[in-house]
Design a protein around this motif. Structure first.
Motif, PDB file in Angstrom:
ATOM      1  N   THR A 136       0.771  -1.196   0.045  1.00 36.34           N
ATOM      2  CA  THR A 136       0.032   0.183   0.007  1.00 36.34           C
ATOM      3  C   THR A 136       0.725   1.213  -0.015  1.00 36.34           C
ATOM      4  OG1 THR A 136      -2.065   0.839   1.029  1.00 36.34           O
ATOM      5  CG2 THR A 136      -0.204   0.207   2.483  1.00 36.34           C
ATOM      6  N   ASP A 137       0.287   2.281  -0.094  1.00 33.32           N
ATOM      7  CA  ASP A 137       1.035   3.554  -0.124  1.00 33.32           C
ATOM      8  C   ASP A 137       1.342   4.120   1.272  1.00 33.32           C
ATOM      9  OD1 ASP A 137       1.786   6.182  -1.718  1.00 33.32           O
ATOM     10  OD2 ASP A 137       0.165   6.964  -0.601  1.00 33.32           O
ATOM     11  N   SER A 138       2.485   4.184   1.467  1.00 34.76           N
ATOM     12  CA  SER A 138       2.945   4.489   2.928  1.00 34.76           C
ATOM     13  C   SER A 138       2.560   5.877   3.494  1.00 34.76           C
ATOM     14  CB  SER A 138       4.530   4.308   3.106  1.00 34.76           C
ATOM     15  OG  SER A 138       4.887   5.319   2.294  1.00 34.76           O
ATOM     16  N   LYS A 139       2.483   7.005   2.549  1.00 34.99           N
ATOM     17  CA  LYS A 139       2.294   8.199   2.869  1.00 34.99           C
ATOM     18  C   LYS A 139       0.624   8.332   3.472  1.00 34.99           C
ATOM     19  CE  LYS A 139       1.134  10.458  -1.405  1.00 34.99           C
ATOM     20  NZ  LYS A 139       1.259   9.240  -2.220  1.00 34.99           N
ATOM     21  N   THR A 140      -0.187   7.451   2.575  1.00 32.24           N
ATOM     22  CA  THR A 140      -1.539   7.554   2.961  1.00 32.24           C
ATOM     23  C   THR A 140      -1.819   6.706   4.111  1.00 32.24           C
ATOM     24  OG1 THR A 140      -2.102   7.606   0.535  1.00 32.24           O
ATOM     25  CG2 THR A 140      -3.832   6.686   1.900  1.00 32.24           C
ATOM     26  N   LEU A 141      -1.334   5.789   4.315  1.00 34.07           N
ATOM     27  CA  LEU A 141      -1.558   4.965   5.533  1.00 34.07           C
ATOM     28  C   LEU A 141      -0.877   5.893   6.763  1.00 34.07           C
ATOM     29  CD1 LEU A 141      -2.590   2.353   6.990  1.00 34.07           C
ATOM     30  CD2 LEU A 141      -0.242   1.490   6.611  1.00 34.07           C
ATOM     31  N   LEU A 142       0.177   6.094   6.744  1.00 29.19           N
ATOM     32  CA  LEU A 142       0.769   6.983   7.858  1.00 29.19           C
ATOM     33  C   LEU A 142      -0.107   8.375   8.223  1.00 29.19           C
ATOM     34  CD1 LEU A 142       2.571   7.809  10.082  1.00 29.19           C
ATOM     35  CD2 LEU A 142       3.756   9.101   8.136  1.00 29.19           C
ATOM     36  N   ALA A 143      -0.487   9.119   7.054  1.00 28.46           N
ATOM     37  CA  ALA A 143      -1.402  10.272   7.401  1.00 28.46           C
ATOM     38  C   ALA A 143      -2.895  10.016   7.866  1.00 28.46           C
ATOM     39  CB  ALA A 143      -1.532  10.828   5.970  1.00 28.46           C
ATOM     40  N   LEU A 144      -3.297   8.724   7.503  1.00 32.26           N
ATOM     41  CA  LEU A 144      -4.639   8.433   8.153  1.00 32.26           C
ATOM     42  C   LEU A 144      -4.570   7.881   9.289  1.00 32.26           C
ATOM     43  CD1 LEU A 144      -6.248   6.425   4.905  1.00 32.26           C
ATOM     44  CD2 LEU A 144      -6.717   8.921   5.630  1.00 32.26           C
ATOM     45  N   LEU A 145      -3.495   7.128   9.824  1.00 31.90           N
ATOM     46  CA  LEU A 145      -3.440   6.569  10.983  1.00 31.90           C
ATOM     47  C   LEU A 145      -2.992   7.968  12.046  1.00 31.90           C
ATOM     48  CD1 LEU A 145      -1.097   3.750  10.503  1.00 31.90           C
ATOM     49  CD2 LEU A 145      -3.422   3.634  11.506  1.00 31.90           C
ATOM     50  N   LEU A 146      -2.305   8.999  11.702  1.00 29.22           N
ATOM     51  CA  LEU A 146      -2.050  10.213  12.387  1.00 29.22           C
ATOM     52  C   LEU A 146      -3.511  10.910  12.586  1.00 29.22           C
ATOM     53  CD1 LEU A 146       1.517  11.385  10.997  1.00 29.22           C
ATOM     54  CD2 LEU A 146       0.716  10.452  13.392  1.00 29.22           C
ATOM     55  N   THR A 147      -4.171  11.162  11.333  1.00 32.58           N
ATOM     56  CA  THR A 147      -5.528  12.019  11.340  1.00 32.58           C
ATOM     57  C   THR A 147      -6.487  11.017  12.372  1.00 32.58           C
ATOM     58  OG1 THR A 147      -5.275  12.557   9.277  1.00 32.58           O
ATOM     59  CG2 THR A 147      -7.548  12.461  10.259  1.00 32.58           C
ATOM     60  N   LYS A 148      -6.355   9.802  12.427  1.00 34.37           N
ATOM     61  CA  LYS A 148      -7.303   8.957  13.335  1.00 34.37           C
ATOM     62  C   LYS A 148      -6.890   9.295  14.764  1.00 34.37           C
ATOM     63  CE  LYS A 148      -9.032   4.688  14.598  1.00 34.37           C
ATOM     64  NZ  LYS A 148      -8.728   2.958  14.456  1.00 34.37           N
ATOM     65  N   ASN A 149      -5.696   9.380  15.003  1.00 31.43           N
ATOM     66  CA  ASN A 149      -5.102   9.736  16.380  1.00 31.43           C
ATOM     67  C   ASN A 149      -5.549  11.189  16.772  1.00 31.43           C
ATOM     68  OD1 ASN A 149      -3.466   8.924  18.837  1.00 31.43           O
ATOM     69  ND2 ASN A 149      -2.350  10.609  17.885  1.00 31.43           N
ATOM     70  N   TYR A 150      -5.522  12.085  16.083  1.00 31.84           N
ATOM     71  CA  TYR A 150      -5.836  13.417  16.350  1.00 31.84           C
ATOM     72  C   TYR A 150      -7.449  13.489  16.506  1.00 31.84           C
ATOM     73  CZ  TYR A 150      -1.872  16.321  15.090  1.00 31.84           C
ATOM     74  OH  TYR A 150      -0.574  16.986  15.147  1.00 31.84           O
ATOM     75  N   MET A 151      -8.221  12.643  15.785  1.00 32.95           N
ATOM     76  CA  MET A 151      -9.594  12.514  16.127  1.00 32.95           C
ATOM     77  C   MET A 151     -10.085  11.917  17.409  1.00 32.95           C
ATOM     78  SD  MET A 151     -10.807  11.523  12.170  1.00 32.95           S
ATOM     79  CE  MET A 151     -12.544  11.423  12.270  1.00 32.95           C
ATOM     80  N   GLU A 152      -9.210  10.808  17.630  1.00 31.48           N
ATOM     81  CA  GLU A 152      -9.820  10.152  18.770  1.00 31.48           C
ATOM     82  C   GLU A 152      -9.500  10.771  20.201  1.00 31.48           C
ATOM     83  OE1 GLU A 152      -7.591   6.509  18.249  1.00 31.48           O
ATOM     84  OE2 GLU A 152      -9.214   5.777  16.969  1.00 31.48           O
ATOM     85  N   LYS A 153      -8.330  11.571  20.050  1.00 27.21           N
ATOM     86  CA  LYS A 153      -7.691  12.372  20.794  1.00 27.21           C
ATOM     87  C   LYS A 153      -8.668  13.717  21.270  1.00 27.21           C
ATOM     88  CE  LYS A 153      -2.887  11.528  21.543  1.00 27.21           C
ATOM     89  NZ  LYS A 153      -1.567  12.027  21.397  1.00 27.21           N
ATOM     90  N   GLY A 154      -9.460  14.000  20.176  1.00 28.91           N
ATOM     91  CA  GLY A 154     -10.295  15.103  20.408  1.00 28.91           C
ATOM     92  C   GLY A 154      -9.337  16.533  20.130  1.00 28.91           C
ATOM     93  N   ASP A 155      -8.304  16.276  19.631  1.00 31.23           N
ATOM     94  CA  ASP A 155      -7.245  17.509  19.173  1.00 31.23           C
ATOM     95  C   ASP A 155      -8.079  18.289  18.073  1.00 31.23           C
ATOM     96  OD1 ASP A 155      -5.717  16.404  21.189  1.00 31.23           O
ATOM     97  OD2 ASP A 155      -3.930  15.890  19.572  1.00 31.23           O
ATOM     98  N   ASN A 156      -8.017  19.638  18.396  1.00 32.08           N
ATOM     99  CA  ASN A 156      -8.379  20.633  17.464  1.00 32.08           C
ATOM    100  C   ASN A 156      -7.416  20.577  16.619  1.00 32.08           C
ATOM    101  OD1 ASN A 156      -9.296  22.473  16.002  1.00 32.08           O
ATOM    102  ND2 ASN A 156      -9.012  24.314  17.565  1.00 32.08           N
ATOM    103  N   ILE A 157      -7.797  20.017  15.049  1.00 29.79           N
ATOM    104  CA  ILE A 157      -6.916  20.161  14.229  1.00 29.79           C
ATOM    105  C   ILE A 157      -7.220  21.291  13.213  1.00 29.79           C
ATOM    106  CG2 ILE A 157      -6.852  17.620  13.905  1.00 29.79           C
ATOM    107  CD1 ILE A 157      -8.788  17.435  11.805  1.00 29.79           C
ATOM    108  N   SER A 158      -7.645  22.503  13.687  1.00 27.44           N
ATOM    109  CA  SER A 158      -7.617  23.927  13.016  1.00 27.44           C
ATOM    110  C   SER A 158      -6.244  24.374  13.227  1.00 27.44           C
ATOM    111  CB  SER A 158      -8.767  24.852  13.430  1.00 27.44           C
ATOM    112  OG  SER A 158      -9.922  24.092  13.232  1.00 27.44           O
ATOM    113  N   GLN A 159      -5.804  25.061  12.301  1.00 28.76           N
ATOM    114  CA  GLN A 159      -4.595  25.915  12.309  1.00 28.76           C
ATOM    115  C   GLN A 159      -4.493  26.862  13.408  1.00 28.76           C
ATOM    116  OE1 GLN A 159      -3.322  27.077   8.846  1.00 28.76           O
ATOM    117  NE2 GLN A 159      -0.995  26.779   9.090  1.00 28.76           N
TER     118      GLN A 159
END
Length: 182
Positions: free
Chosen positions: A159-182
């Motif tokens: 699979t595409d490594s950048k996509t897998l990493l990016a999705l895992l990091l995004t999921k982590n942000y979402m689960e932590k409830g971190d504000n992902i706005s700039q």
């Protein structure tokens, strides 16, 4: 540790988006040669809809001679900043402009042979725009929940490594409830 000394740099070839050079190094009393791909900076973006759906693309990749699922991505052009490149790539590839864009990490893509640095972003509050794909970009848009996207990519085997990493990091942000706005 000291950095090896560059004794010589030889130009080998130039393509549309990269060039290949050969460097001769000295480290202590030894010399060695390394072939290097100069690519520069690129961006990859996780476009996240309000309902948590991720917009990805199915794209034909010539080096693999097949279609793969990935997130929108592309090269940062000369004199362009990475944030602007991320916005441009989203409009070109999926036809959305982000009102919120946050860089989450910068990574070396393949430091064994390339100087490419990839900035990974999360994009939110997406506004529909006209798609403007580059000539030769064969792209189909795919939308799915982030968990399903991660499972799908893992099930692919290769699979595409950048996509897998990016999705895992995004999921982590979402689960932590971190504000992902700039």
């Amino acid at each position: 540790m000291e950095i090896p000394i560059v004794l010589e740099e030889r130009f080998l070839c130039r393509g549309r988006r990269l060039e290949v050079i050969q460097r001769i190094y000295r480290y202590g009393d030894k010399e060695f040669i390394r072939d290097i791909v100069r690519f520069g900076r690129s961006v990859a973006i996780v476009p996240l809809k309000d309902d948590g759906t991720v917009i990805m693309i199915k794209q034909f990749r010539a080096p693999l001679n097949r279609w793969i699922i990935e997130i929108p991505a592309g090269r940062v052009e000369p004199d362009e900043n990475p944030d602007d490149a991320a916005r441009r790539e989203l409009i070109e590839e999926i036809g959305y402009e982000p009102l919120e864009l946050r860089k989450i990490i910068s990574i070396y893509m393949s430091p064994g042979y390339s100087d490419e640095v990839l900035d990974i972003y999360i994009a939110k509050k997406l506004v529909a725009r006209e798609r403007k794909p580059e000539v030769g970009e064969l792209i189909e848009i795919i939308e799915m929940p982030i968990n399903r996207a991660i499972e799908y990519l893992i099930a692919q085997g290769e699979t595409d490594s950048k996509t897998l990493l990016a999705l895992l990091l995004t999921k982590n942000y979402m689960e932590k409830g971190d504000n992902i706005s700039q």
